[in-house]
Design a protein around this motif. Structure first.
Motif, PDB file in Angstrom:
ATOM      1  N   ILE A 166       6.599  61.364  15.696  1.00  0.00           N
ATOM      2  CA  ILE A 166       7.291  61.510  16.721  1.00  0.00           C
ATOM      3  C   ILE A 166       8.682  61.034  17.476  1.00  0.00           C
ATOM      4  O   ILE A 166       8.345  59.279  17.416  1.00  0.00           O
ATOM      5  CB  ILE A 166       6.866  62.208  17.921  1.00  0.00           C
ATOM      6  CG1 ILE A 166       5.543  63.252  18.237  1.00  0.00           C
ATOM      7  CG2 ILE A 166       7.959  62.288  18.915  1.00  0.00           C
ATOM      8  CD1 ILE A 166       5.164  63.498  19.502  1.00  0.00           C
ATOM      9  N   CYS A 167       9.556  61.392  17.132  1.00  0.00           N
ATOM     10  CA  CYS A 167      11.038  60.907  16.882  1.00  0.00           C
ATOM     11  C   CYS A 167      11.380  61.244  18.934  1.00  0.00           C
ATOM     12  O   CYS A 167      11.141  62.188  19.292  1.00  0.00           O
ATOM     13  CB  CYS A 167      12.153  61.914  16.092  1.00  0.00           C
ATOM     14  SG  CYS A 167      13.792  60.470  16.592  1.00  0.00           S
ATOM     15  N   GLN A 168      11.207  58.714  19.092  1.00  0.00           N
ATOM     16  CA  GLN A 168      11.414  59.065  20.305  1.00  0.00           C
ATOM     17  C   GLN A 168      13.033  59.598  21.345  1.00  0.00           C
ATOM     18  O   GLN A 168      12.529  59.592  23.041  1.00  0.00           O
ATOM     19  CB  GLN A 168      11.450  57.748  20.661  1.00  0.00           C
ATOM     20  CG  GLN A 168       9.776  57.296  20.873  1.00  0.00           C
ATOM     21  CD  GLN A 168       8.374  58.393  21.133  1.00  0.00           C
ATOM     22  OE1 GLN A 168       8.528  57.907  22.089  1.00  0.00           O
ATOM     23  NE2 GLN A 168       8.107  58.634  20.553  1.00  0.00           N
ATOM     24  N   VAL A 169      13.779  59.906  20.712  1.00  0.00           N
ATOM     25  CA  VAL A 169      14.968  60.221  20.511  1.00  0.00           C
ATOM     26  C   VAL A 169      14.994  61.938  20.931  1.00  0.00           C
ATOM     27  O   VAL A 169      15.690  62.389  22.253  1.00  0.00           O
ATOM     28  CB  VAL A 169      15.625  60.116  19.689  1.00  0.00           C
ATOM     29  CG1 VAL A 169      17.630  60.585  20.068  1.00  0.00           C
ATOM     30  CG2 VAL A 169      16.230  58.904  19.964  1.00  0.00           C
ATOM     31  N   CYS A 170      14.826  62.188  19.412  1.00  0.00           N
ATOM     32  CA  CYS A 170      15.083  64.094  19.973  1.00  0.00           C
ATOM     33  C   CYS A 170      13.391  64.601  20.379  1.00  0.00           C
ATOM     34  O   CYS A 170      13.566  66.448  20.067  1.00  0.00           O
ATOM     35  CB  CYS A 170      15.553  64.610  18.479  1.00  0.00           C
ATOM     36  SG  CYS A 170      14.367  64.616  17.490  1.00  0.00           S
ATOM     37  N   GLY A 171      12.444  64.147  19.817  1.00  0.00           N
ATOM     38  CA  GLY A 171      11.228  64.581  20.122  1.00  0.00           C
ATOM     39  C   GLY A 171      10.720  65.727  18.285  1.00  0.00           C
ATOM     40  O   GLY A 171       9.785  66.264  18.521  1.00  0.00           O
ATOM     41  N   SER A 172      11.459  65.037  17.148  1.00  0.00           N
ATOM     42  CA  SER A 172      11.044  65.680  16.189  1.00  0.00           C
ATOM     43  C   SER A 172       9.564  65.523  15.649  1.00  0.00           C
ATOM     44  O   SER A 172       9.331  64.329  15.888  1.00  0.00           O
ATOM     45  CB  SER A 172      12.161  64.940  14.982  1.00  0.00           C
ATOM     46  OG  SER A 172      11.058  65.434  13.941  1.00  0.00           O
ATOM     47  N   THR A 173       8.773  66.637  15.093  1.00  0.00           N
ATOM     48  CA  THR A 173       7.245  66.440  14.727  1.00  0.00           C
ATOM     49  C   THR A 173       7.516  66.403  13.352  1.00  0.00           C
ATOM     50  O   THR A 173       7.481  67.589  12.864  1.00  0.00           O
ATOM     51  CB  THR A 173       6.849  67.473  15.700  1.00  0.00           C
ATOM     52  OG1 THR A 173       7.487  67.109  17.064  1.00  0.00           O
ATOM     53  CG2 THR A 173       5.447  67.007  15.865  1.00  0.00           C
ATOM     54  N   ILE A 232      15.565  59.430   7.613  1.00  0.00           N
ATOM     55  CA  ILE A 232      16.252  59.110   8.874  1.00  0.00           C
ATOM     56  C   ILE A 232      15.698  59.894   9.816  1.00  0.00           C
ATOM     57  O   ILE A 232      15.355  61.050   8.853  1.00  0.00           O
ATOM     58  CB  ILE A 232      17.601  59.165   8.879  1.00  0.00           C
ATOM     59  CG1 ILE A 232      18.188  60.122   7.981  1.00  0.00           C
ATOM     60  CG2 ILE A 232      18.346  57.650   7.576  1.00  0.00           C
ATOM     61  CD1 ILE A 232      19.948  60.532   8.302  1.00  0.00           C
ATOM     62  N   CYS A 233      16.135  60.395  11.250  1.00  0.00           N
ATOM     63  CA  CYS A 233      15.041  61.833  11.279  1.00  0.00           C
ATOM     64  C   CYS A 233      16.525  62.677  10.451  1.00  0.00           C
ATOM     65  O   CYS A 233      17.536  62.677  11.447  1.00  0.00           O
ATOM     66  CB  CYS A 233      15.345  61.723  13.074  1.00  0.00           C
ATOM     67  SG  CYS A 233      14.743  63.011  14.250  1.00  0.00           S
ATOM     68  N   PRO A 234      15.284  63.950  10.461  1.00  0.00           N
ATOM     69  CA  PRO A 234      16.109  65.102  10.064  1.00  0.00           C
ATOM     70  C   PRO A 234      16.883  65.528  11.065  1.00  0.00           C
ATOM     71  O   PRO A 234      17.795  66.902  11.079  1.00  0.00           O
ATOM     72  CB  PRO A 234      15.447  65.942   9.587  1.00  0.00           C
ATOM     73  CG  PRO A 234      13.905  65.427  10.099  1.00  0.00           C
ATOM     74  CD  PRO A 234      13.623  63.967  10.472  1.00  0.00           C
ATOM     75  N   ILE A 235      17.049  65.326  12.654  1.00  0.00           N
ATOM     76  CA  ILE A 235      17.569  66.822  14.126  1.00  0.00           C
ATOM     77  C   ILE A 235      18.436  65.185  14.275  1.00  0.00           C
ATOM     78  O   ILE A 235      19.439  66.029  14.278  1.00  0.00           O
ATOM     79  CB  ILE A 235      16.424  66.548  14.431  1.00  0.00           C
ATOM     80  CG1 ILE A 235      14.516  67.989  13.637  1.00  0.00           C
ATOM     81  CG2 ILE A 235      16.671  67.316  16.135  1.00  0.00           C
ATOM     82  CD1 ILE A 235      14.564  68.283  14.664  1.00  0.00           C
ATOM     83  N   CYS A 236      17.981  64.374  14.452  1.00  0.00           N
ATOM     84  CA  CYS A 236      19.193  63.750  15.615  1.00  0.00           C
ATOM     85  C   CYS A 236      19.776  62.386  14.798  1.00  0.00           C
ATOM     86  O   CYS A 236      20.723  61.992  15.002  1.00  0.00           O
ATOM     87  CB  CYS A 236      18.408  62.804  16.528  1.00  0.00           C
ATOM     88  SG  CYS A 236      17.437  62.205  16.178  1.00  0.00           S
ATOM     89  N   GLY A 237      19.195  61.718  13.359  1.00  0.00           N
ATOM     90  CA  GLY A 237      19.916  61.220  12.890  1.00  0.00           C
ATOM     91  C   GLY A 237      19.553  59.790  12.549  1.00  0.00           C
ATOM     92  O   GLY A 237      20.016  58.865  11.729  1.00  0.00           O
TER      93      GLY A 237
END
Ligand SMILES: [Zn+2]
Length: 238
Positions: A206-213, A220-225
């Motif tokens: 889980i991305c701790q910035v945006c919650g991407s699961t 890189i995070c596909p949601i927040c980059g």
């Protein structure tokens, strides 16, 4: 207005750090009025300029915290019924929802507001039924609530809030996709479904910035980059 203060406000507006500063005091109150601006007045200005944003953030915060509590309970129920992977899935979703809640809380606090916690009323059924509840919850978020929220708050241009809501929507889509993926190819029979899910060696990150699961760490995070160093592996439910 003295030169230092003017420069400070201008820099803040340029940096885009605080949406309040993006509206020039002159535009809000006229030359005379800008002299009257004191830090204490910001809250009132926010509640006026971001009225819809504040309403939506409060609603979304309540729903995310409610979802966090529901998934935590569903996870415990799944463990109790012996479904460790489903318990792990619910636990991971609970973490993601709390990250969305935190982001909404931060946006509210930056607007001088406080979030309201939900009155806890959660129906915990069997794990089979809880999976169904989870899918319909995620679908409501994706199809109704978040698209509506984005349409409503766009006009007020509070970009931190718009980003937080957009990130939550993208993350709920991942949840729904994961839930559907678990069902895919298993037919409609619960016995086959649970066998498939419980037979897999799965991990959630889980991305701790945006919650991407996700089930794998991305580059890189596909949601927040943000870089993948923001991803944390969720511990198995136990
Ligand atoms: Zn992210």
């Amino acid at each position: 207005m003295n030169k230092n203060r003017r420069t400070f406000i201008k820099n803040m507006a340029l940096a885009g750090g605080c949406a309040y500063f993006s509206l020039s005091p002159t535009r809000l109150l006229g030359e005379e009025g800008e002299k009257r601006i004191a830090p204490m007045e910001r809250v009132d200005d926010n509640s006026l300029n971001y009225k819809q944003t504040i309403i939506i953030l409060k609603k979304a915060y309540m729903r995310e915290i409610q979802a966090h509590l529901a998934y935590t309970k569903f996870s415990l129920k799944a463990l109790e019924e012996g479904y460790s992977n489903i318990a792990y899935l619910f636990k991971s979703f609970a973490v993601a929802e709390s990250i969305h809640g935190r982001n909404f809380r931060n946006a509210l606090v930056s607007l001088g507001e406080q979030p309201i916690s939900p009155a806890e009323k959660i129906e915990v059924l069997s794990t089979k039924e809880n999976l169904g509840q989870a899918i319909s919850l995620e679908l409501k978020e994706i199809d109704i609530y978040y698209p509506e929220h984005i349409r409503t708050i766009k006009a007020e241009e509070h970009w931190n809030s718009i980003t937080a809501v957009s990130h939550a929507l993208a993350s709920e889509k991942q949840h729904e996709h994961l839930l559907q993926k678990m069902k895919k190819g298993t037919g409609i029979f619960w016995s086959m479904l649970k066998q498939k899910i419980e037979g897999e060696d799965v991990a959630f990150f889980i991305c701790q910035v945006c919650g991407s699961t996700l089930t794998e760490i991305p580059d890189i995070c596909p949601i927040c980059g943000k870089p993948n160093s923001f991803y944390k592996e969720i511990e198995k439910a136990k």
